[in-house]
Design an enzyme around this catalytic site. Structure first.
Site, short mmCIF file in Angstrom:
data_model
loop_
_atom_site.label_atom_id
_atom_site.label_comp_id
_atom_site.label_asym_id
_atom_site.label_seq_id
_atom_site.Cartn_x
_atom_site.Cartn_y
_atom_site.Cartn_z
CB CYS A 3 -0.18 -6.35 5.13
SG CYS A 3 -0.39 -5.66 3.50
CG HIS A 32 0.28 5.04 -1.43
ND1 HIS A 32 -1.07 4.98 -1.27
CD2 HIS A 32 0.51 5.48 -2.70
CE1 HIS A 32 -1.66 5.38 -2.39
NE2 HIS A 32 -0.72 5.68 -3.27
CB CYS A 88 -3.99 -6.61 -1.89
SG CYS A 88 -4.53 -7.32 -0.36
CD GLU A 137 -8.35 -0.67 -1.40
OE1 GLU A 137 -7.31 -0.44 -0.75
OE2 GLU A 137 -9.37 -1.17 -0.90
#
Ligand code: DC
Length: 519
Positions: free
Chosen positions: A236, A264, A318, A348
């Site tokens: 992404c 990851h 991100c 996260e």
């Protein structure tokens, strides 16, 4: 695996050569550009100053012509009397001359005989005007490519511009129309579709789509497994950005360190380590370095430690994750107890939680419903959660609230990957979901897919070694947001290899995407 003859005919600039070249490379076949052979004849005429009317001299020239067509990764190399003329035969003058000379029956006889000789063994893709009708009427696969004449003229015009040939667009269009007329109107072997050819209109197709379209038709003929890639797969924006920042940060002045694994995916983390980008587990270990904050983000207090230790910070968090930090901070300031839907051990969520307060709590979709602090509350989600888990939680909490604020913080890339994986799984007999075993978003894809059909979550193509793929007519591939393109390509090639095929792709854009069957 049988090696067939594939004929691709069509008017000039309809995409034949490009498609044939890519298709041949993908199938491990020979490629033969028959137009280039007529172009070489035209060039030889020009070199010898022969007039088209002088048939006897042209026939003698053909008898004495030394023409070789060699294979290269970039298409055919045309050698005329020992000289490489591959570029010289591509001028507008030679295009018109080739069209005219190809109408002479004796020229065609010579060329057709040579083309039959070169293609007789099979395992060949030929493009031209009369391959399916005259050269190899017995070809197992025949395609007739067409495209709107203005689109074709545009392609040819851009090609000429790229070569530094400044021909006005109107002239290119005019010459193309003339050539179409001449090629289709000649008495011998005129340009026309073979009755058993498959028509493909390339006007609105990209090169990858053109190739995929023909490849999809060939799968059955070649007994290849039908393998489709989910429309949204692989890296992404946030992951790509983080990796670019890490690679740009590399220099000799200071050590470059990522706090925790940057994404990851163990193979990528290893590749970065090979380039000298090290992973540290604790913020306190890092001093006087360039520190890359990974795409998952880090807790507030770790950032403070890094700054106190004189580190240069490269923030690759991100933007979707950053937005959750900001939203959470704002809600806390407004006095809302916040529930984060996510995995409490995931980095996260650990980072996100640091922007909350004592009333902020994390729940996973498997946990019992949380106990609410009062009758107003807000919900945020880890960016890689499944949407239906978020709406489920909201519905279950609503009866106990006067005010419930739900923030859909699931990132667009995640929802796109989830939706396209589900769509593909519905049309597949087996799904291979590719990505790190520790990747939350890949695991979510695998879990969604396994509710629909048999699904294997694999990290690399090596895991396919002992899997039996033979009994599954339709195989779907999906990949998480942290899965590099090369792994998708390796898995696809391995699936084909296991079916006994020599076909291979070089990039994920060459893998037929789910839904492209409509072309
Ligand atoms: O595909 P091309 O534009 O390179 O072809 C040049 C000319 O050669 C074309 O205008 C007609 C002729 N040709 C032919 O008559 N038969 C073929 N099989 C291929 C090309």
């Amino acid at each position: 695996m049988k090696r067939i003859i594939i004929a691709i005919d069509g008017p000039a600039a309809s995409g034949k050569s490009t498609t044939a070249k890519f298709l041949a490379s993908r199938l491990g076949y020979i490629y033969l550009d028959t137009g280039a052979m007529y172009r070489a004849c035209a060039l030889r005429c020009k070199q010898l100053g022969l007039k088209l009317e002088d048939k006897t001299k042209i026939i003698a020239m053909m008898d004495a012509m030394d023409l070789q067509v060699n294979q290269s990764s970039d298409g055919n190399i045309v050698i005329l009397h020992g000289t490489d003329v591959s570029a010289e035969i591509r001028t507008p003058e030679i295009s018109s001359l080739a069209s005219a000379i190809s109408a002479i029956p004796e020229v065609r006889d010579k060329m057709v005989a040579l083309q039959r000789k070169l293609g007789s063994e099979g395992g060949v893709v030929l493009d031209g005007r009369d391959i399916g009708t005259v050269v190899f009427p017995q070809a197992e696969a025949k395609f007739f490519l067409i495209a709107d004449v203005n689109e074709r003229a545009k392609r040819r015009y851009l090609e000429l511009q790229a070569k530094g040939l400044d021909t006005p667009f109107e002239k290119v269009l005019e010459e193309l129309i003339e050539r179409d007329k001449a090629d289709a109107g000649r008495a011998v072997a005129p340009l026309k579709p073979a009755v058993d050819s498959i028509p493909v209109d390339t006007s609105k197709l990209s090169i990858a789509q053109q190739v995929s379209c023909l490849f999809i038709h060939l799968e059955k003929l070649l007994s290849l497994p039908v393998v489709r890639l989910a429309q949204h797969s692989g890296y992404c924006f946030g992951v790509r950005r983080a990796l670019n920042l890490a690679l740009e940060a590399r220099n000799d002045e200071k050590p470059v360190i990522t706090l925790g694994e940057i994404i990851h995916n163990p193979q990528i983390v290893q590749k970065l380590a090979d380039k000298g980008i090290r992973v540290a587990k604790e913020a306190s270990e890092i001093k006087n370095s360039k520190v890359i904050i990974r795409s998952h983000g880090i807790p507030k207090w770790e950032l403070e430690t890094l700054i106190a230790n004189q580190n240069e910070i490269i923030d690759a968090t991100c933007p979707y994750v950053k937005r959750t930090h900001e939203t959470l901070q704002k809600l806390v300031a407004e006095g809302y107890p916040v529930i984060i839907l996510g995995d409490k051990d995931h980095p996260e969520v650990v980072g996100m939680l640091s922007y909350g307060d004592s009333k902020t709590q994390v729940v996973s979709s498997d946990d019992p419903l949380p106990i609410l602090e009062g009758r107003k509350t807000a919900i945020l989600a880890q960016t890689t959660q499944k949407l239906h888990n978020l709406s489920d939680l909201a519905c279950k909490l609503l009866p106990d609230c006067n005010e419930l604020r739900v923030f859909n913080t699931i990132c667009l890339a995640t929802s796109e990957r989830q939706n396209s994986t589900v769509e593909l799984a519905k049309a597949s007999d087996l799904m291979l979901v590719i990505g790190g075993h520790n990747s939350a978003n890949t695991r979510a894809l695998a879990s969604l897919s396994s509710a629909i059909c048999l699904t294997y979550h694999i990290e690399t193509e090596a895991e396919l070694e002992n899997l039996e793929l033979g009994g599954y007519p339709r195989i779907g591939l999906a990949a998480g947001a942290s899965t590099p393109e090369e792994m998708i390509v390796e898995v696809y090639n391995k699936v084909l290899q296991k079916s006994g095929s020599t076909a291979k792709v070089k990039c994920s854009g060459e893998i037929p995407m789910f839904k492209e069957e409509s072309c």
